[in-house]
Design a protein around this motif. Structure first.
Motif, mmCIF file in Angstrom:
data_model
loop_
_atom_site.group_PDB
_atom_site.id
_atom_site.type_symbol
_atom_site.label_atom_id
_atom_site.label_comp_id
_atom_site.label_asym_id
_atom_site.label_seq_id
_atom_site.Cartn_x
_atom_site.Cartn_y
_atom_site.Cartn_z
ATOM 1 N N LEU A 1 -2.530 -6.903 10.007
ATOM 2 C CA LEU A 1 -1.699 -6.250 8.645
ATOM 3 C C LEU A 1 -2.961 -5.427 8.013
ATOM 4 O O LEU A 1 -2.786 -4.210 7.546
ATOM 5 C CB LEU A 1 -1.024 -7.301 8.018
ATOM 6 N N VAL A 2 -4.135 -5.957 7.713
ATOM 7 C CA VAL A 2 -5.260 -5.781 6.994
ATOM 8 C C VAL A 2 -5.802 -4.379 7.413
ATOM 9 O O VAL A 2 -5.965 -3.292 7.007
ATOM 10 C CB VAL A 2 -6.378 -6.565 6.708
ATOM 11 N N PHE B 1 12.805 1.247 6.091
ATOM 12 C CA PHE B 1 12.347 2.168 5.501
ATOM 13 C C PHE B 1 10.698 2.898 5.942
ATOM 14 O O PHE B 1 10.372 3.788 5.129
ATOM 15 C CB PHE B 1 12.158 1.658 3.878
ATOM 16 N N LEU B 2 10.009 1.922 6.677
ATOM 17 C CA LEU B 2 8.955 2.431 7.125
ATOM 18 C C LEU B 2 8.755 3.424 8.245
ATOM 19 O O LEU B 2 9.242 2.896 9.365
ATOM 20 C CB LEU B 2 8.031 1.253 7.354
ATOM 21 N N PRO B 3 8.556 4.545 8.150
ATOM 22 C CA PRO B 3 8.415 5.310 9.170
ATOM 23 C C PRO B 3 6.977 5.333 9.958
ATOM 24 O O PRO B 3 6.193 4.876 9.565
ATOM 25 C CB PRO B 3 8.676 6.790 8.590
ATOM 26 N N LYS C 1 4.778 -0.242 14.576
ATOM 27 C CA LYS C 1 5.114 -1.483 15.492
ATOM 28 C C LYS C 1 4.116 -2.583 15.011
ATOM 29 O O LYS C 1 4.527 -3.749 15.108
ATOM 30 C CB LYS C 1 4.808 -0.833 16.947
ATOM 31 N N VAL C 2 2.689 -2.123 14.890
ATOM 32 C CA VAL C 2 1.949 -3.027 14.487
ATOM 33 C C VAL C 2 2.427 -3.664 13.203
ATOM 34 O O VAL C 2 2.206 -5.092 12.788
ATOM 35 C CB VAL C 2 0.498 -2.612 14.394
ATOM 36 N N MET C 3 2.891 -3.021 12.229
ATOM 37 C CA MET C 3 3.173 -3.974 11.018
ATOM 38 C C MET C 3 4.364 -4.670 11.260
ATOM 39 O O MET C 3 4.327 -5.719 10.464
ATOM 40 C CB MET C 3 3.822 -2.729 10.166
ATOM 41 N N LEU C 4 5.422 -4.296 11.964
ATOM 42 C CA LEU C 4 6.572 -4.940 11.993
ATOM 43 C C LEU C 4 6.292 -6.264 12.648
ATOM 44 O O LEU C 4 6.860 -7.562 12.040
ATOM 45 C CB LEU C 4 7.690 -4.263 12.796
ATOM 46 N N VAL C 5 5.544 -6.381 13.941
ATOM 47 C CA VAL C 5 5.393 -7.708 14.611
ATOM 48 C C VAL C 5 4.670 -8.447 13.750
ATOM 49 O O VAL C 5 5.037 -9.593 13.885
ATOM 50 C CB VAL C 5 4.659 -7.148 15.874
#
Length: 450
Positions: free
Chosen positions: A131-132, A200-202, A92-96
């Motif tokens: 992201l980092v 593709f990101l689980p 969730k953090v990656m997508l947002v």
């Protein structure tokens, strides 16, 4: 050690490798744009200083401060991701924040004043920081055992790779598309990466198991081929930042933060001011940008080689050695060196500064257990960004005072030596891996996390 369970079927093995490849690719690609954002600002600083028609009059001191606004945002974003990433999950953090970062870059490209530019640099930095802080935890939980430093180095090499992309783009297109066009390129993740990440990101099975969601972890494992680990022994059930403040982790957490502070001070200080300093020493615009290109290319190659060594002798030793390498190379940069030797010194500086920071992220992401991993990486990225804030400001003050680049390089060399001393003081992780049994996809068993 093999990176697949001995009992896995060829189909499960293929799914596992495919999933890991997607995780690594998406994480590295996200950090390419982090590195692009970092270096593209350094490429446009000379333009903003020379021509007030873009944003208004910008002094060297203001340019350094503007460079730091994004880093303040990175600090906020990293700490926010650390606060929620161990609770809501990595995906969730990656997508947002892929979306957040992209929108921030696009709006920055449209700004018309110094104040607006600084504001949206700050807001963009929030997405970068999140992201980092997240990809380190994500990759540590998908990487095969015995190769975690290497996988982290591949992913975090996205930062200097983005620097290379920014330098090449500025050299090739800067005159034709201007600084605004360079920032528009930085907004591409929302159309290039976000749709791929959604598909593709689980979510990390380790994170799911650590939060008692074993059934979901088993479903993800069946779909992706990623083994399901047994629950880890945790720090009195503390999650996130409270675990970092526990008696077990407080001291090493402070040292890891200081180490990252030094690494990011060097990374951001050099990337922001190297073109300007070299330009003042008589090198033309393209030559000055070429130094930036060499700095980041060498960091990629050197960081990957160093990570291979770190998986065999330990990341702590290698980080100490690369900090010392940075101190030596920065100390000789002000000397009157032949062109070839000067480029070699800049390349070694890239390995010892940006490459060292790549290794630091790998060390930190493997230092903590799952329930504290995102917070640990966030602390490293967030507190370290204070160094990233200080670096451009130091460069701006020195350049504005007419002191020149020699003093800046010498000061950076001292910081490198201090980083080496701190790295030596970091204790071994209390939960270092002593045994591991690879599991069949969908099966819960016994394992100890590194």
């Amino acid at each position: 050690m093999p990176d697949t369970p001995a009992s896995a079927t060829p189909e499960q093995d293929a799914r596992r490798r495919r999933t890991t490849s997607w995780v690594v690719f998406l994480s590295a690609a996200a950090l390419v744009f982090d590195g692009y954002d970092l270096v593209v600002y350094g490429t446009v600083v000379p333009v903003l200083l020379a021509d007030p028609s873009h944003l208004g009059t910008v002094t060297p001191g203001q340019a350094g401060t503007l460079g730091s606004y994004a880093l303040v945002g990175v600090l906020v974003g990293a700490l926010a991701a650390g606060a929620v990433g161990d609770r809501v999950g990595r995906r969730k953090v990656m997508l947002v924040n892929l979306a957040w970062f992209s929108i921030g870059m696009a709006v920055t490209a449209t700004t018309q004043s110094v104040a607006a530019f600084g504001l949206f640099r700050f807001l963009t930095g929030i997405g970068v920081g999140a992201l980092v802080a997240t990809v380190g935890a994500l990759v540590a939980e998908f990487a095969p055992p015995g190769q975690r430093n290497r996988y982290n180095a591949i992913v975090y090499s996205g930062v200097p790779a983005g620097g290379v992309l920014a330098a090449l783009t500025a050299i090739a297109l800067g005159d034709s598309i201007g600084w605004r066009g360079l920032f528009w390129i930085g907004a591409l993740p929302i159309v290039l990466l976000l749709p791929l990440a959604v598909w593709f990101l689980p979510e990390s099975p380790k994170w799911l198991v650590a939060h008692g969601r074993t059934a979901e972890a088993e479903a993800v494992s069946v779909r992706t081929g990623i083994p399901v680990p047994a629950p880890e022994p945790e720090v009195a059930d503390k999650v996130g930042f409270p675990a970092l403040a526990s008696r077990r982790f407080a001291y090493p957490t402070a040292l890891l933060g200081l180490m990252s502070f030094a690494g990011l001070l060097l990374t951001y200080g050099l990337n922001t001011w190297l073109p300007q300093i070299m330009g003042e020493q008589g090198y033309g615009k393209n030559h000055a940008l070429t130094f930036l290109l060499v700095l980041n290319l060498a960091a990629i190659v050197g960081g990957l080689v160093a990570s291979y060594v770190a998986d065999r002798v330990g990341a702590k030793r290698v980080v100490t050695a690369t900090f010392v390498l940075a101190a030596f190379s920065l100390a000789i940069l002000p000397l009157s060196l032949p062109a070839g030797v000067l480029f070699l010194a800049v390349g070694l500086a890239g390995v010892g500064t940006i490459g060292t920071q790549v290794l630091i992220y790998g060390l930190v992401s493997n230092y903590y257990p799952t329930r504290a991993r995102a917070a640990g990486v966030a602390w490293c990225a967030g507190f370290g960004r204070l160094g990233g804030i200080v670096g451009p400001i130091i460069g701006g003050v020195l350049v504005g005072a007419g002191v020149g680049g020699s003093t800046a390089f010498q000061l950076f060399a001292v910081v490198s030596l201090a980083g080496a001393v701190v790295a030596l003081a970091v204790p071994r992780p209390a939960h270092a891996e002593s045994r591991r049994r690879d599991l069949r996809p969908g099966e819960v068993g016994s394992t100890v996390t590194a």
